[in-house]
Design an enzyme around this catalytic site. Structure first.
Site, mmCIF file in Angstrom:
data_model
loop_
_atom_site.group_PDB
_atom_site.id
_atom_site.type_symbol
_atom_site.label_atom_id
_atom_site.label_comp_id
_atom_site.label_asym_id
_atom_site.label_seq_id
_atom_site.Cartn_x
_atom_site.Cartn_y
_atom_site.Cartn_z
ATOM 1 N N PRO A 11 0.787 -1.223 0.000
ATOM 2 C CG PRO A 11 -0.760 -1.483 1.720
ATOM 3 C CD PRO A 11 0.440 -2.120 1.100
ATOM 4 C CG ASN A 12 -0.388 4.183 1.294
ATOM 5 O OD1 ASN A 12 -1.388 4.603 0.719
ATOM 6 N ND2 ASN A 12 -0.433 3.659 2.507
ATOM 7 N NE ARG A 19 3.686 6.834 1.951
ATOM 8 C CZ ARG A 19 3.959 5.601 2.338
ATOM 9 N NH1 ARG A 19 4.373 4.714 1.454
ATOM 10 N NH2 ARG A 19 3.831 5.260 3.593
ATOM 11 C CE1 TYR A 24 8.867 5.460 3.511
ATOM 12 C CE2 TYR A 24 7.172 7.140 3.280
ATOM 13 C CZ TYR A 24 7.697 6.051 3.946
ATOM 14 O OH TYR A 24 7.053 5.544 5.042
ATOM 15 C CG ASN A 75 8.519 -1.681 0.655
ATOM 16 O OD1 ASN A 75 7.877 -1.768 1.699
ATOM 17 N ND2 ASN A 75 9.168 -0.573 0.315
ATOM 18 C CB ALA A 78 1.552 0.693 6.601
ATOM 19 C CD GLU A 99 10.833 -6.935 6.400
ATOM 20 O OE1 GLU A 99 11.382 -7.917 6.973
ATOM 21 O OE2 GLU A 99 10.245 -6.029 7.014
ATOM 22 C CG HIS A 101 11.097 -1.858 4.993
ATOM 23 N ND1 HIS A 101 9.739 -1.784 4.752
ATOM 24 C CD2 HIS A 101 11.301 -3.003 5.673
ATOM 25 C CE1 HIS A 101 9.153 -2.836 5.292
ATOM 26 N NE2 HIS A 101 10.079 -3.597 5.851
ATOM 27 N NE ARG A 108 9.685 6.403 9.137
ATOM 28 C CZ ARG A 108 8.794 6.253 8.158
ATOM 29 N NH1 ARG A 108 8.946 5.261 7.280
ATOM 30 N NH2 ARG A 108 7.761 7.078 8.047
HETATM 31 C C1 DQA Z 1 8.194 1.427 4.100
HETATM 32 C C2 DQA Z 1 8.209 1.615 5.640
HETATM 33 C C3 DQA Z 1 6.813 1.431 6.202
HETATM 34 O O1 DQA Z 1 6.835 1.671 7.606
HETATM 35 C C4 DQA Z 1 5.846 2.404 5.591
HETATM 36 O O2 DQA Z 1 4.545 2.181 6.070
HETATM 37 C C5 DQA Z 1 5.876 2.368 4.104
HETATM 38 C C6 DQA Z 1 7.179 2.329 3.438
HETATM 39 C C7 DQA Z 1 9.585 1.743 3.504
HETATM 40 O O3 DQA Z 1 9.818 1.311 2.379
HETATM 41 O O4 DQA Z 1 10.390 2.430 4.130
HETATM 42 O O5 DQA Z 1 4.854 2.441 3.435
HETATM 43 O O6 DQA Z 1 7.890 0.074 3.825
#
Ligand code: DQA
Length: 146
Positions: A11-12, A19, A24, A75, A78, A99, A101, A108
């Site tokens: 998501p997102n 964003r 990011y 990835n 959240a 995984e 990020h 954080r």
């Molecule tokens: C993320 C870290 C997550 O905590 C966050 O919700 C994201 C992006 C990252 O790539 O740093 O959506 O996965």
């Protein structure tokens, strides 16, 4: 070597570039996919990139990977911090799993400190911005070629 690697984004992450660029960066998801692809292509692997804002679609995509992919880079956004269903779906896949990020969730907010998926993957790469995708691609190739 050959085979398809699933590069899955939660998501997102479709809004990367717009964003929270201070967290990011300004690169888009398409930029990260290209960087990942450039690394694995030199080793003969192809990439199937999927992004979804739906947990169900992510789970179905992980299930489908059992017969179409040799490895997974994921990835989960959240959902990293709360989806036990994604962890279960990852556990079913037996090949290398990484995984990814962009940020370092451990540095954080407290709610980001738990990763439900960390125990179901080969390893995690976090905190290197766009470089996380390049490092993940290198790690996947190393695991596949080991
Ligand atoms: C993320 C870290 C997550 O905590 C966050 O919700 C994201 C992006 C990252 O790539 O740093 O959506 O996965």
């Amino acid at each position: 070597m050959s085979g398809q690697i699933l590069l899955l984004s939660g998501p997102n992450l479709d809004l990367l570039g717009q964003r929270s660029p201070e967290i990011y960066g300004t690169a888009t998801l398409a930029d990260h996919v290209r960087a990942f692809e450039a690394v694995v292509a030199t080793h003969g692997y192809t990439v199937h990139a999927v992004q979804s804002n739906s947990e169900a679609v992510l789970i179905e995509t992980l299930h489908a990977a059992r017969t179409s992919a040799v490895a997974i880079a994921f990835n989960p956004g959240a959902l990293t911090h709360g989806s036990w269903a994604l962890r279960d779906a990852l556990e079913i896949f037996t090949g290398p799993k990484i995984e990814i990020h962009l940020s370092n969730p451990a540095a954080r907010e407290p709610f980001r400190h738990l990763s439900t998926v960390a125990g179901a993957v080969s390893g995690s790469i976090a905190g290197f911005g766009g470089l996380s995708y390049v490092l993940a691609a290198q790690a996947i190739v190393a695991l596949l070629n080991a």
